[in-house]
Design a protein around this motif. Structure first.
Motif, PDB file in Angstrom:
ATOM      1  N   THR A 272       0.829  -1.217   0.000  1.00 26.78           N
ATOM      2  CA  THR A 272       0.000   0.000   0.000  1.00 26.78           C
ATOM      3  C   THR A 272       0.861   1.264   0.000  1.00 26.78           C
ATOM      4  OG1 THR A 272      -1.823  -1.136   1.092  1.00 26.78           O
ATOM      5  CG2 THR A 272      -1.783   1.255   1.316  1.00 26.78           C
ATOM      6  N   THR A 273       2.052   1.173   0.557  1.00 21.86           N
ATOM      7  CA  THR A 273       2.944   2.338   0.579  1.00 21.86           C
ATOM      8  C   THR A 273       3.973   2.282  -0.549  1.00 21.86           C
ATOM      9  OG1 THR A 273       4.245   1.174   2.259  1.00 21.86           O
ATOM     10  CG2 THR A 273       2.646   2.792   3.033  1.00 21.86           C
ATOM     11  N   TYR A 274       4.435   1.078  -0.872  1.00 19.21           N
ATOM     12  CA  TYR A 274       5.416   0.924  -1.958  1.00 19.21           C
ATOM     13  C   TYR A 274       4.833   1.391  -3.292  1.00 19.21           C
ATOM     14  CZ  TYR A 274       8.679  -1.668  -5.075  1.00 19.21           C
ATOM     15  OH  TYR A 274       9.594  -2.032  -6.043  1.00 19.21           O
ATOM     16  N   SER A 275       3.586   0.969  -3.556  1.00 12.23           N
ATOM     17  CA  SER A 275       2.994   1.237  -4.873  1.00 12.23           C
ATOM     18  C   SER A 275       2.894   2.732  -5.192  1.00 12.23           C
ATOM     19  CB  SER A 275       1.628   0.557  -4.976  1.00 12.23           C
ATOM     20  OG  SER A 275       1.055   0.800  -6.243  1.00 12.23           O
ATOM     21  N   PRO A 276       2.314   3.572  -4.319  1.00 13.24           N
ATOM     22  CA  PRO A 276       2.264   5.000  -4.673  1.00 13.24           C
ATOM     23  C   PRO A 276       3.642   5.654  -4.734  1.00 13.24           C
ATOM     24  CG  PRO A 276       1.387   4.628  -2.459  1.00 13.24           C
ATOM     25  CD  PRO A 276       1.561   3.282  -3.090  1.00 13.24           C
ATOM     26  N   LEU A 277       4.569   5.227  -3.873  1.00 16.23           N
ATOM     27  CA  LEU A 277       5.914   5.819  -3.935  1.00 16.23           C
ATOM     28  C   LEU A 277       6.561   5.505  -5.284  1.00 16.23           C
ATOM     29  CD1 LEU A 277       7.099   5.001  -0.283  1.00 16.23           C
ATOM     30  CD2 LEU A 277       6.665   7.289  -1.211  1.00 16.23           C
ATOM     31  N   ARG A 278       6.302   4.313  -5.810  1.00 16.92           N
ATOM     32  CA  ARG A 278       6.807   3.950  -7.135  1.00 16.92           C
ATOM     33  C   ARG A 278       6.032   4.669  -8.241  1.00 16.92           C
ATOM     34  NH1 ARG A 278      11.910   2.455  -6.793  1.00 16.92           N
ATOM     35  NH2 ARG A 278      12.286   0.245  -6.444  1.00 16.92           N
ATOM     36  N   HIS A 279       4.705   4.675  -8.107  1.00 18.06           N
ATOM     37  CA  HIS A 279       3.865   5.271  -9.161  1.00 18.06           C
ATOM     38  C   HIS A 279       4.228   6.733  -9.371  1.00 18.06           C
ATOM     39  CE1 HIS A 279       0.394   5.822 -11.760  1.00 18.06           C
ATOM     40  NE2 HIS A 279       0.072   6.893 -11.068  1.00 18.06           N
ATOM     41  N   TRP A 280       4.467   7.459  -8.266  1.00 17.67           N
ATOM     42  CA  TRP A 280       4.820   8.880  -8.383  1.00 17.67           C
ATOM     43  C   TRP A 280       6.341   9.069  -8.454  1.00 17.67           C
ATOM     44  CZ3 TRP A 280      -0.119   7.864  -6.511  1.00 17.67           C
ATOM     45  CH2 TRP A 280      -1.155   8.596  -7.105  1.00 17.67           C
ATOM     46  N   LYS A 281       7.065   7.947  -8.701  1.00 15.86           N
ATOM     47  CA  LYS A 281       8.487   7.983  -9.040  1.00 15.86           C
ATOM     48  C   LYS A 281       9.352   8.691  -8.000  1.00 15.86           C
ATOM     49  CE  LYS A 281       7.790   7.590 -14.051  1.00 15.86           C
ATOM     50  NZ  LYS A 281       6.511   6.868 -13.882  1.00 15.86           N
ATOM     51  N   VAL A 282       9.107   8.385  -6.733  1.00 17.27           N
ATOM     52  CA  VAL A 282       9.921   8.947  -5.654  1.00 17.27           C
ATOM     53  C   VAL A 282      11.336   8.386  -5.736  1.00 17.27           C
ATOM     54  CG1 VAL A 282      10.252   8.812  -3.150  1.00 17.27           C
ATOM     55  CG2 VAL A 282       8.024   9.465  -4.107  1.00 17.27           C
ATOM     56  N   GLY A 283      12.320   9.278  -5.632  1.00 19.34           N
ATOM     57  CA  GLY A 283      13.706   8.843  -5.720  1.00 19.34           C
ATOM     58  C   GLY A 283      14.663   9.898  -5.209  1.00 19.34           C
ATOM     59  N   PRO A 284      15.945   9.746  -5.526  1.00 17.41           N
ATOM     60  CA  PRO A 284      16.935  10.731  -5.094  1.00 17.41           C
ATOM     61  C   PRO A 284      16.539  12.118  -5.587  1.00 17.41           C
ATOM     62  CG  PRO A 284      17.999   8.812  -6.070  1.00 17.41           C
ATOM     63  CD  PRO A 284      16.543   8.663  -6.332  1.00 17.41           C
ATOM     64  N   ASP A 285      16.964  13.145  -4.871  1.00 19.31           N
ATOM     65  CA  ASP A 285      16.615  14.543  -5.177  1.00 19.31           C
ATOM     66  C   ASP A 285      15.167  14.877  -4.837  1.00 19.31           C
ATOM     67  OD1 ASP A 285      19.175  14.767  -6.232  1.00 19.31           O
ATOM     68  OD2 ASP A 285      18.494  14.244  -8.249  1.00 19.31           O
ATOM     69  N   HIS A 286      14.420  13.928  -4.283  1.00 18.61           N
ATOM     70  CA  HIS A 286      13.059  14.240  -3.852  1.00 18.61           C
ATOM     71  C   HIS A 286      13.032  14.415  -2.345  1.00 18.61           C
ATOM     72  CE1 HIS A 286      11.095  12.218  -7.588  1.00 18.61           C
ATOM     73  NE2 HIS A 286      11.430  13.471  -7.813  1.00 18.61           N
ATOM     74  N   LYS A 287      12.273  15.407  -1.923  1.00 17.15           N
ATOM     75  CA  LYS A 287      11.971  15.547  -0.500  1.00 17.15           C
ATOM     76  C   LYS A 287      10.537  15.066  -0.318  1.00 17.15           C
ATOM     77  CE  LYS A 287      11.754  18.978   3.231  1.00 17.15           C
ATOM     78  NZ  LYS A 287      11.818  20.420   3.547  1.00 17.15           N
ATOM     79  N   VAL A 288      10.384  14.019   0.480  1.00 16.47           N
ATOM     80  CA  VAL A 288       9.103  13.315   0.574  1.00 16.47           C
ATOM     81  C   VAL A 288       8.575  13.366   1.997  1.00 16.47           C
ATOM     82  CG1 VAL A 288       8.062  11.020   0.445  1.00 16.47           C
ATOM     83  CG2 VAL A 288       9.557  11.817  -1.377  1.00 16.47           C
ATOM     84  N   GLY A 289       7.304  13.656   2.133  1.00 16.97           N
ATOM     85  CA  GLY A 289       6.664  13.645   3.437  1.00 16.97           C
ATOM     86  C   GLY A 289       5.867  12.370   3.638  1.00 16.97           C
ATOM     87  N   ILE A 290       5.920  11.814   4.845  1.00 17.07           N
ATOM     88  CA  ILE A 290       5.074  10.689   5.214  1.00 17.07           C
ATOM     89  C   ILE A 290       4.244  11.154   6.407  1.00 17.07           C
ATOM     90  CG2 ILE A 290       4.999   8.278   5.960  1.00 17.07           C
ATOM     91  CD1 ILE A 290       6.405   8.633   3.219  1.00 17.07           C
ATOM     92  N   VAL A 291       2.922  11.037   6.296  1.00 19.12           N
ATOM     93  CA  VAL A 291       2.049  11.480   7.383  1.00 19.12           C
ATOM     94  C   VAL A 291       1.545  10.263   8.153  1.00 19.12           C
ATOM     95  CG1 VAL A 291       0.015  12.819   8.010  1.00 19.12           C
ATOM     96  CG2 VAL A 291       1.350  13.458   5.993  1.00 19.12           C
ATOM     97  N   GLY A 292       1.863  10.242   9.446  1.00 22.02           N
ATOM     98  CA  GLY A 292       1.407   9.152  10.311  1.00 22.02           C
ATOM     99  C   GLY A 292       2.460   8.064  10.431  1.00 22.02           C
TER     100      GLY A 292
END
Lengths: 350, 350
Positions: free
Chosen positions: A162-182
């Protein structure tokens, strides 16, 4: 039919208890799995208590299943007896619609869920992983690595994908600053994945006592979301936010943390609506508000392989089957780090 | 300072009337433009009547400007006297922030809007296109083709780019089924662009009397959005929806028309919030709710060049300056096909 036993809710109010039931006998494409471990997902509680409506009793919850193949049908070519395997939220789908053809079975209109769903083979209800064994079409069985602790792998089957799929779909990677809520079952997996993908990770929590743990789990920064000062420091700085909180809350506070073109993705289904988000926050920075639902089987296998390669598992508390009702109460208080997993060796036969 | 005259609102209640005012004298990088035509945008009304708050009176509205360069500063290298030029919603920005560097000046925190904004050169307010002439930094002046009817080009500077930009950003093209919500100044341009990009276009309107016109403008289908039966025929079939309606309305009815991974993009800023959209509609099909704001100068030039190449202009009703108050009343009733454009030759000097 195949005689099975496990734990079931008989109605929305009384505790889960021992239950004997039947599954379909294994067919030529089925794998019979002896269940070793089953993770406890918050949706198990929602459905055991009929909080989403539509629960058919008795219900045997559980969709984070790890076990051993003990028998395979004569057309099964992907598994053999003795294989370590997993089963997640789905056990069947139509197989022919565009979603299925695109390996997105979770969006097929005909998905059969692991429990409280109609089994197309038998015409009876499906029953989940709080039980001794399960019969699953090989297309919905996942291969697990022997390298990882199997009990800690169980939550990957739902919280992980459930968390892997959206992080992959929106192509999260190096040079990204990503927020996780909860920082719960989903959130702690999201922190691990986002870091493994190379992103700078900021964890947002309402619990001051989770700040240190967030950093231990891999967050570069942890923010107390009740502090306007701490929140403001991240305004317009995040490329992507994965929001794992299902309870209704103010989404605007997270939308404003996104850069132009950023996405706030929700994976929690609120029981009552969130307050309406401000459309201005979308328009004036071309931001996106999105949602995501588990992941397809192909991607779930990819996620499990990634976890084996990068030594990623869930942080769990192993419990006996008899502790399930206490576990539910503790989960409702947020008192678990970060997933209960049932040791099925503890399952009473009576 | 440069003496100018035009039409202004002196307060939020009384009609616009003749007004004399001053602009900065043209500097070395400025273009002095004699205004021939100015489109009438709904936001002119909002700001003339202080409906978004923050209006400084007297206000000279107008940000869909077409005219001739009559004088250029000695550092101006992109325009010469006699050129047919346009000016849209912006006349300046910081030029150095990441948004400006990325040709997205509309998202610069320091954008100077064409009217009711602070001119960084003079420290005075900016005044819009309901006037005889305007002074604009060459970086914010657009080149227009002589091939198109100049009065009908004016609305491209706001209504055009506001719809062109999101259709491009979300890569609308052949094999896409695209919905356009609302057939007004923005909507009728969106239909023309989406068709020109090769998409199948479905126009949604609450006005039965716009159905035929939608098809004339290029829509493959036109749907009466008040008809549940007609709406249902398009469920889960659209790749992208551009929603041009600013009035608060139910967004769920459009979210459910999107395929998996589809985007509903809003370009209208509602004065009071839309009803809260259902997060389920996002999660269970991985859909997106997004917003978009005009477009950058580089993209506006690209849009104008595209229009010249494909012979695309706005459908307009040309009016004299003295008809502006009547035009506002008609716009509020939706009685315009599809944009009023002021013929500035009609501007009274007194």
């Amino acid at each position: 039919m195949l005689k099975c036993y496990g734990y079931a809710a008989y109605n929305s109010l009384t505790p889960l208890r021992s239950h004997h039931f039947k599954r379909r006998s294994p067919g030529p494409r089925d794998v019979l799995i002896e269940i070793n471990y089953c993770g406890v997902c918050h949706s198990d509680i929602h459905q055991a208590r009929n909080e989403w409506n539509g629960t058919k009793y008795p219900i045997v919850p559980g969709h984070e299943i790890v076990g051993r193949a003990v028998l395979v049908g004569n057309e099964v070519d992907r598994f053999k007896a003795g294989d370590l395997v997993g089963v997640g939220c789905m056990v069947d789908s139509c197989g022919i619609c565009p979603e299925c053809q695109d390996h997105q079975e979770q969006f097929c209109g005909d998905t059969v869920f692991t429990y409280n769903s109609l089994d197309k083979h038998s015409g009876k209800m499906t029953y989940g992983g709080y039980s001794n064994q399960i019969v699953v079409d090989q297309r919905f069985v996942l291969r697990l690595s022997d390298k990882l602790e199997p009990a800690a792998v169980a939550p990957l089957l739902c919280a992980g994908i459930t968390t892997y799929s959206p992080l992959r779909h929106w192509k999260v990677g190096p040079d990204h600053k990503v927020g996780i809520v909860g920082l719960g079952g989903l959130g702690h997996m999201a922190v691990k994945f986002a870091r493994a993908f190379g992103a700078e990770v900021v964890l947002f929590t309402t619990s001051a006592d989770k700040i240190d743990d967030a950093k231990r789990l891999g967050a570069n920064q942890a923010v107390l979301s009740t502090s306007p000062e701490q929140m403001q420091q991240h305004e317009q700085s995040l490329d992507f936010i994965l929001n794992t909180v299902a309870a209704p809350h103010d989404l605007d506070r997270y939308l404003t943390l996104l850069k132009r073109d950023g996405t706030l993705c929700l994976v929690g289904v609120p029981s009552t609506p969130h307050p309406t988000p401000s459309i201005d926050h979308l328009i004036f920075r071309r931001r996106n508000l999105a949602g995501s639902l588990i992941g397809g089987i192909k991607e779930t296998q990819e996620m499990l392989d990634f976890c084996a390669e990068h030594n990623i598992v869930s942080d769990i508390e192993l419990i006996p089957m008899t502790a399930i009702n206490t576990a539910y109460e503790r989960m409702l208080k947020g008192d678990v780090k970060y997933r209960f997993v049932i040791d099925m060796a503890s399952l009473p036969k009576q």
